[in-house]
Design an enzyme around this catalytic site. Sequence first.
Site, PDB file in Angstrom:
ATOM      1  N   SER A   1       5.694   8.890   1.726  1.00 58.63           N
ATOM      2  CA  SER A   1       5.122   7.937   0.776  1.00 58.63           C
ATOM      3  C   SER A   1       4.112   7.010   1.449  1.00 58.63           C
ATOM      4  O   SER A   1       3.452   6.217   0.788  1.00 58.63           O
ATOM      5  CB  SER A   1       6.228   7.106   0.114  1.00 58.63           C
ATOM      6  OG  SER A   1       6.896   6.306   1.069  1.00 58.63           O
TER       7      SER A   1
ATOM      8  N   ARG B   1       0.818  -1.222   0.000  1.00 62.79           N
ATOM      9  CA  ARG B   1       0.000   0.000   0.000  1.00 62.79           C
ATOM     10  C   ARG B   1       0.849   1.267   0.000  1.00 62.79           C
ATOM     11  O   ARG B   1       0.366   2.344  -0.326  1.00 62.79           O
ATOM     12  CB  ARG B   1      -0.935  -0.008   1.214  1.00 62.79           C
ATOM     13  CG  ARG B   1      -2.025  -1.053   1.118  1.00 62.79           C
ATOM     14  CD  ARG B   1      -2.993  -0.974   2.285  1.00 62.79           C
ATOM     15  NE  ARG B   1      -2.929   0.304   2.947  1.00 62.79           N
ATOM     16  CZ  ARG B   1      -3.052   0.504   4.247  1.00 62.79           C
ATOM     17  NH1 ARG B   1      -3.283  -0.492   5.053  1.00 62.79           N
ATOM     18  NH2 ARG B   1      -2.984   1.701   4.760  1.00 62.79           N
ATOM     19  N   ASN B   2       2.121   1.162   0.392  1.00 64.28           N
ATOM     20  CA  ASN B   2       2.984   2.332   0.424  1.00 64.28           C
ATOM     21  C   ASN B   2       3.174   2.848  -1.005  1.00 64.28           C
ATOM     22  O   ASN B   2       3.332   2.075  -1.934  1.00 64.28           O
ATOM     23  CB  ASN B   2       4.334   1.976   1.064  1.00 64.28           C
ATOM     24  CG  ASN B   2       5.152   3.202   1.396  1.00 64.28           C
ATOM     25  OD1 ASN B   2       5.607   3.915   0.512  1.00 64.28           O
ATOM     26  ND2 ASN B   2       5.333   3.457   2.670  1.00 64.28           N
ATOM     27  N   HIS B   3       3.179   4.153  -1.148  1.00 62.45           N
ATOM     28  CA  HIS B   3       3.274   4.780  -2.466  1.00 62.45           C
ATOM     29  C   HIS B   3       4.700   4.885  -3.015  1.00 62.45           C
ATOM     30  O   HIS B   3       4.888   5.336  -4.146  1.00 62.45           O
ATOM     31  CB  HIS B   3       2.688   6.198  -2.415  1.00 62.45           C
ATOM     32  CG  HIS B   3       1.222   6.225  -2.193  1.00 62.45           C
ATOM     33  ND1 HIS B   3       0.590   7.283  -1.563  1.00 62.45           N
ATOM     34  CD2 HIS B   3       0.242   5.340  -2.490  1.00 62.45           C
ATOM     35  CE1 HIS B   3      -0.706   7.042  -1.492  1.00 62.45           C
ATOM     36  NE2 HIS B   3      -0.939   5.867  -2.038  1.00 62.45           N
TER      37      HIS B   3
END
Length: 167
Positions: free
Chosen positions: A142, A40-42
């Site tokens: 992020s 899920r981290n960008h």
Amino acid sequence: MIHRIVGLPPVITKDSKVLILGSMPSVLSLESQEYYGNPRNHFWKIIFSLFNEIPLDNYGEKIIFLQRKNIALWDTIGSCYREGSLDAKIRDEEPNDLPGLIQKYLNIKLIACNGTKSFNTLKKYYSPESLSHIPVIKLSSSSPVPGRYNKTLQEKIVEWKEILNYL
């Protein structure tokens, strides 16, 4: 009982020009021994978008991509106590030896902090002199965790484009 956690080693080469610093890897990242291991981290979406590339799935290939682009990764915190993955839960942090890394890798032209905790920890422990007067910028985290100041993925990509000026 909460145990002291230890971060990951730096991902860096002699050609690295931009050092991106997180705070401390998430539980998922530490379990997988991969930077930004939470899907899920960008982070990876941002990095690949900067170069108009489609994100890769394989971690080893992601690291090779970073190295080809002269981007290094590490964290401001080497070890700490933390329950869960939130930066707000970090206690009794010990910083990584950033001045030592900078002295060893002389091509670093920019330190880009991924989020407020990374930036504040860097400023707490190190002076500009100890970092060889390398410019330091704070980028939006992020992390996908919603917060008062969290930006959309597209807004983050636009902001993160500043690192391209140093590559």
